[in-house]
Scaffold this motif. Structure first.
Motif, PDB file in Angstrom:
ATOM      1  N   THR A 115      14.574  -0.377 -11.501  1.00 59.60           N
ATOM      2  CA  THR A 115      13.480  -1.229 -11.941  1.00 59.60           C
ATOM      3  C   THR A 115      12.304  -0.361 -12.373  1.00 59.60           C
ATOM      4  O   THR A 115      11.885   0.524 -11.619  1.00 59.60           O
ATOM      5  CB  THR A 115      13.036  -2.141 -10.783  1.00 59.60           C
ATOM      6  N   CYS A 116      11.793  -0.619 -13.566  1.00 58.56           N
ATOM      7  CA  CYS A 116      10.616   0.114 -14.025  1.00 58.56           C
ATOM      8  C   CYS A 116       9.484  -0.163 -13.039  1.00 58.56           C
ATOM      9  O   CYS A 116       9.180  -1.311 -12.734  1.00 58.56           O
ATOM     10  CB  CYS A 116      10.228  -0.336 -15.435  1.00 58.56           C
ATOM     11  N   GLN A 117       8.890   0.881 -12.527  1.00 58.78           N
ATOM     12  CA  GLN A 117       7.883   0.721 -11.478  1.00 58.78           C
ATOM     13  C   GLN A 117       6.523   0.285 -12.019  1.00 58.78           C
ATOM     14  O   GLN A 117       5.590   0.067 -11.267  1.00 58.78           O
ATOM     15  CB  GLN A 117       7.757   2.004 -10.656  1.00 58.78           C
ATOM     16  N   TYR A 118       6.427   0.157 -13.347  1.00 64.53           N
ATOM     17  CA  TYR A 118       5.178  -0.353 -13.919  1.00 64.53           C
ATOM     18  C   TYR A 118       5.303  -1.808 -14.363  1.00 64.53           C
ATOM     19  O   TYR A 118       4.517  -2.645 -13.948  1.00 64.53           O
ATOM     20  CB  TYR A 118       4.732   0.543 -15.084  1.00 64.53           C
ATOM     21  N   CYS A 119       6.328  -2.113 -15.172  1.00 68.52           N
ATOM     22  CA  CYS A 119       6.425  -3.507 -15.649  1.00 68.52           C
ATOM     23  C   CYS A 119       7.376  -4.341 -14.799  1.00 68.52           C
ATOM     24  O   CYS A 119       7.432  -5.561 -14.940  1.00 68.52           O
ATOM     25  CB  CYS A 119       6.844  -3.549 -17.125  1.00 68.52           C
ATOM     26  N   GLY A 120       8.130  -3.686 -13.930  1.00 70.08           N
ATOM     27  CA  GLY A 120       8.991  -4.437 -13.014  1.00 70.08           C
ATOM     28  C   GLY A 120      10.296  -4.910 -13.612  1.00 70.08           C
ATOM     29  O   GLY A 120      11.011  -5.691 -12.997  1.00 70.08           O
ATOM     30  N   SER A 153       9.156   2.096 -22.871  1.00 66.73           N
ATOM     31  CA  SER A 153       7.911   1.602 -23.454  1.00 66.73           C
ATOM     32  C   SER A 153       6.726   1.837 -22.516  1.00 66.73           C
ATOM     33  O   SER A 153       5.646   2.217 -22.965  1.00 66.73           O
ATOM     34  CB  SER A 153       8.061   0.157 -23.945  1.00 66.73           C
ATOM     35  N   CYS A 154       6.926   1.654 -21.211  1.00 62.64           N
ATOM     36  CA  CYS A 154       5.837   1.975 -20.273  1.00 62.64           C
ATOM     37  C   CYS A 154       5.548   3.476 -20.285  1.00 62.64           C
ATOM     38  O   CYS A 154       4.396   3.901 -20.184  1.00 62.64           O
ATOM     39  CB  CYS A 154       6.195   1.526 -18.853  1.00 62.64           C
ATOM     40  N   ASN A 155       6.615   4.268 -20.413  1.00 64.16           N
ATOM     41  CA  ASN A 155       6.456   5.719 -20.426  1.00 64.16           C
ATOM     42  C   ASN A 155       5.610   6.159 -21.626  1.00 64.16           C
ATOM     43  O   ASN A 155       4.728   7.012 -21.501  1.00 64.16           O
ATOM     44  CB  ASN A 155       7.845   6.363 -20.465  1.00 64.16           C
TER      45      ASN A 155
HETATM   46 ZN   LIG Z   1       8.226  -0.738 -17.947  1.00 68.27          ZN
END
Ligand SMILES: [Zn+2]
Length: 202
Positions: A115-120, A153-155
């Motif tokens: 799970t992306c730790q920013y957008c979940g 994308s968060c990266n």
């Molecule tokens: Zn993300």
């Protein structure tokens, strides 16, 4: 050698008679065959890991482990049909140091449950990257506490900034992945697998 294995009969229940080889087609069961998670027990029956069925079969064929539970699917290779394991047990006791696990991309993704730790967002491993919370260019270490699973994308959005500068918030404080964490994850994974339950909930 393991590359020769295929799993064309996945999906059969154990009560079925094996069909003649070549009579079946490849199905979504293929994923479930060789990539299905297998619980690995120490010789003492203590759960120590989760691996893919493919790796579990290699351990069994090498005589390192034995099958404790089957998952009801078959593996076909040449004239050999083999039941796929759901739980295996190492034949020799391995001392598992009660310290943190090796720091690796795989283990970080496991800890963060893909799970992306920013957008979940939950994603396949191939779609995730690792983010240095404090960027390397600013002295951030490659450590359990500074690496998190992150979508591309968060990266990109975060770039060389600290989360606060990019106005991004971590879902969870990244921590070392210890045996307790892995047990917890094994339990979560085992919840859907009756055959794991008796080894995990003791
Ligand atoms: Zn993300």
């Amino acid at each position: 050698m393991p590359g020769k294995w295929n799993n064309s009969a996945a999906g059969l229940s154990r009560s079925h008679v094996l069909p003649a080889s070549g009579a079946e087609t490849h199905s979504p069961g293929d994923f479930y065959g060789l990539h299905a998670p297998v619980l690995v027990l120490n010789a003492s029956y203590e759960p120590i890991n989760v691996c893919a069925a493919r790796r579990a079969i290699i351990l069994v064929l090498k005589g390192v482990a034995m099958t404790e539970e089957e998952n009801g699917h078959f593996l076909h290779a040449a004239r050999l049909a083999m039941r796929l394991p759901s739980v295996i047990r190492l034949l020799e006791y391995r001392r598992i140091p009660h310290q943190t696990r090796a720091l690796s991309r795989k283990n970080i993704l496991l800890r963060d449950r893909n799970t992306c730790q920013y957008c979940g967002e939950f994603m396949a491993s191939g779609e995730l990257t690792l983010d240095h919370v404090v960027p390397r260019s600013r002295g951030g270490a490659s450590s359990w506490e500074n690496l998190v699973a992150c979508c591309h994308s968060c990266n990109r959005r975060k770039g060389n900034q600290l989360p606060i500068e990019a106005r991004m918030v971590l879902r969870r404080e990244p921590r070392a992945f210890n045996l307790h964490t892995s047990r917890h994850i094994m339990r979560l994974m085992g919840r859907s697998d009756d055959k794991w339950r008796k080894y995990l909930f003791y």
